[in-house]
Design a protein around this motif. Structure first.
Motif, mmCIF file in Angstrom:
data_model
loop_
_atom_site.group_PDB
_atom_site.id
_atom_site.type_symbol
_atom_site.label_atom_id
_atom_site.label_comp_id
_atom_site.label_asym_id
_atom_site.label_seq_id
_atom_site.Cartn_x
_atom_site.Cartn_y
_atom_site.Cartn_z
ATOM 1 N N ALA A 276 3.954 -4.788 -3.033
ATOM 2 C CA ALA A 276 4.318 -6.161 -3.410
ATOM 3 C C ALA A 276 5.828 -6.321 -3.484
ATOM 4 O O ALA A 276 6.384 -7.338 -3.055
ATOM 5 N N ALA A 277 6.518 -5.306 -4.011
ATOM 6 C CA ALA A 277 7.974 -5.366 -4.104
ATOM 7 C C ALA A 277 8.616 -5.308 -2.727
ATOM 8 O O ALA A 277 9.586 -6.032 -2.453
ATOM 9 N N ALA A 278 8.092 -4.458 -1.846
ATOM 10 C CA ALA A 278 8.640 -4.371 -0.490
ATOM 11 C C ALA A 278 8.516 -5.711 0.222
ATOM 12 O O ALA A 278 9.462 -6.176 0.883
ATOM 13 N N ARG A 279 7.381 -6.350 0.072
ATOM 14 C CA ARG A 279 7.185 -7.651 0.721
ATOM 15 C C ARG A 279 8.104 -8.714 0.108
ATOM 16 O O ARG A 279 8.678 -9.547 0.833
ATOM 17 N N ALA A 280 8.263 -8.688 -1.210
ATOM 18 C CA ALA A 280 9.146 -9.656 -1.856
ATOM 19 C C ALA A 280 10.598 -9.461 -1.425
ATOM 20 O O ALA A 280 11.330 -10.429 -1.193
ATOM 21 N N LEU A 281 11.024 -8.205 -1.312
ATOM 22 C CA LEU A 281 12.392 -7.920 -0.874
ATOM 23 C C LEU A 281 12.619 -8.392 0.557
ATOM 24 O O LEU A 281 13.671 -8.971 0.872
ATOM 25 N N ALA A 282 11.648 -8.144 1.421
ATOM 26 C CA ALA A 282 11.765 -8.588 2.809
ATOM 27 C C ALA A 282 11.856 -10.106 2.889
ATOM 28 O O ALA A 282 12.687 -10.664 3.630
ATOM 29 N N GLU A 283 11.022 -10.784 2.116
ATOM 30 C CA GLU A 283 11.034 -12.242 2.115
ATOM 31 C C GLU A 283 12.318 -12.805 1.519
ATOM 32 O O GLU A 283 12.720 -13.939 1.830
ATOM 33 N N ALA A 284 12.984 -12.015 0.664
ATOM 34 C CA ALA A 284 14.241 -12.456 0.042
ATOM 35 C C ALA A 284 15.456 -12.107 0.899
ATOM 36 O O ALA A 284 16.591 -12.238 0.445
#
Length: 252
Positions: free
Chosen positions: A21-29
């Protein structure tokens, strides 16, 4: 909400749960490059992210893995050191040394190696978050190696924060309580609860949360990832050496 444009970020335990979830959030940010580490090679390879990635499959307690990452990775702007295992619950009197060491190997040796690499590769002003647990804050029977390792993780974050002062590096810990991840699946008491709910996993999780958490629910992996994003971002610019306990009131 958070801007990680151009940032290179390390995430361990990246292929599932809070790490994914954090990896996806970082990518989206806007993160420019994610360095992803996980034991599960197939899940790691299957992650579809909208940014450049380098993926390293292996045991975080393997020093050779981290030597290779240090040679290949380049400088880091942030790190989320999340890899960990819960182990099998047992009272100290019935616990084997092998069971104890299995948890310590991942949760402390693995954290040491990943933190050492992150500190070596960190740019000035880098930010880091270590995944601890409310089990490292509140004592409960049968959680010996997990609770002790997570208390150790909290203190490691504090020491790293002090060591990072001179270079403006901030290090914090996050201590979740119950979170809806696959960590529960396969645990005998939870499997029994799912069977009681005729296969309804969500219903079983909700019943467990009502019994364990004053707020009556567990967090989602995405909620915890959002809190990690805050700690890694400029929004938490004066916070270092702290532990964010996010447990729905369980530890009160």
């Amino acid at each position: 909400m958070f801007d990680f444009s151009g940032k290179r970020v390390l995430v361990t335990g990246a292929a599932s749960g809070i790490g994914e979830a954090a990896a996806r959030a970082l990518a989206e940010a806007g993160a420019a490059h994610l360095v992803l580490v996980d034991l599960d090679e197939s899940r790691l390879a299957a992650m579809d992210l909208p940014c450049e990635t380098s993926r390293h499959a292996g045991d975080v307690a393997d020093e050779a893995l981290w030597n290779a990452i240090e040679e290949e990775c380049g400088a880091l702007d942030a790190a989320f050191l999340n890899a960990g295992i819960a182990g099998s619950p047992a009272p100290f009197a019935k616990m084997s040394l092998g069971d104890w060491r299995a948890v310590m190997s991942v949760n402390l040796d693995g954290l040491f190696l990943s933190l050492r690499t992150a500190m070596r590769l960190a740019n000035d002003g880098a930010t880091m978050v270590v995944t601890a647990s409310v089990a490292g804050v509140k004592a409960e029977p049968t959680t010996g190696p997990y609770g002790a390792s997570k208390a150790g993780a909290i203190h490691m974050a504090k020491i790293a924060a002090k060591e990072g002062f001179a270079r403006g590096i901030r290090v914090n810990a996050i201590a979740p309580g119950g979170v809806d991840t696959a960590i529960w699946d396969g645990v005998p008491f939870f499997d029994d609860l799912v069977a009681k709910h005729q296969g309804d996993r969500a219903g079983a999780l909700a019943e467990m949360a009502r019994g364990m958490t004053p707020m009556g629910r567990f967090a989602t992996a995405e909620e915890i990832a959002g809190q990690v994003m805050f700690l890694l971002s400029e929004a938490s610019g004066t916070i270092t050496g702290s532990t964010l306990v996010t447990d729905g009131g369980y530890s009160l």
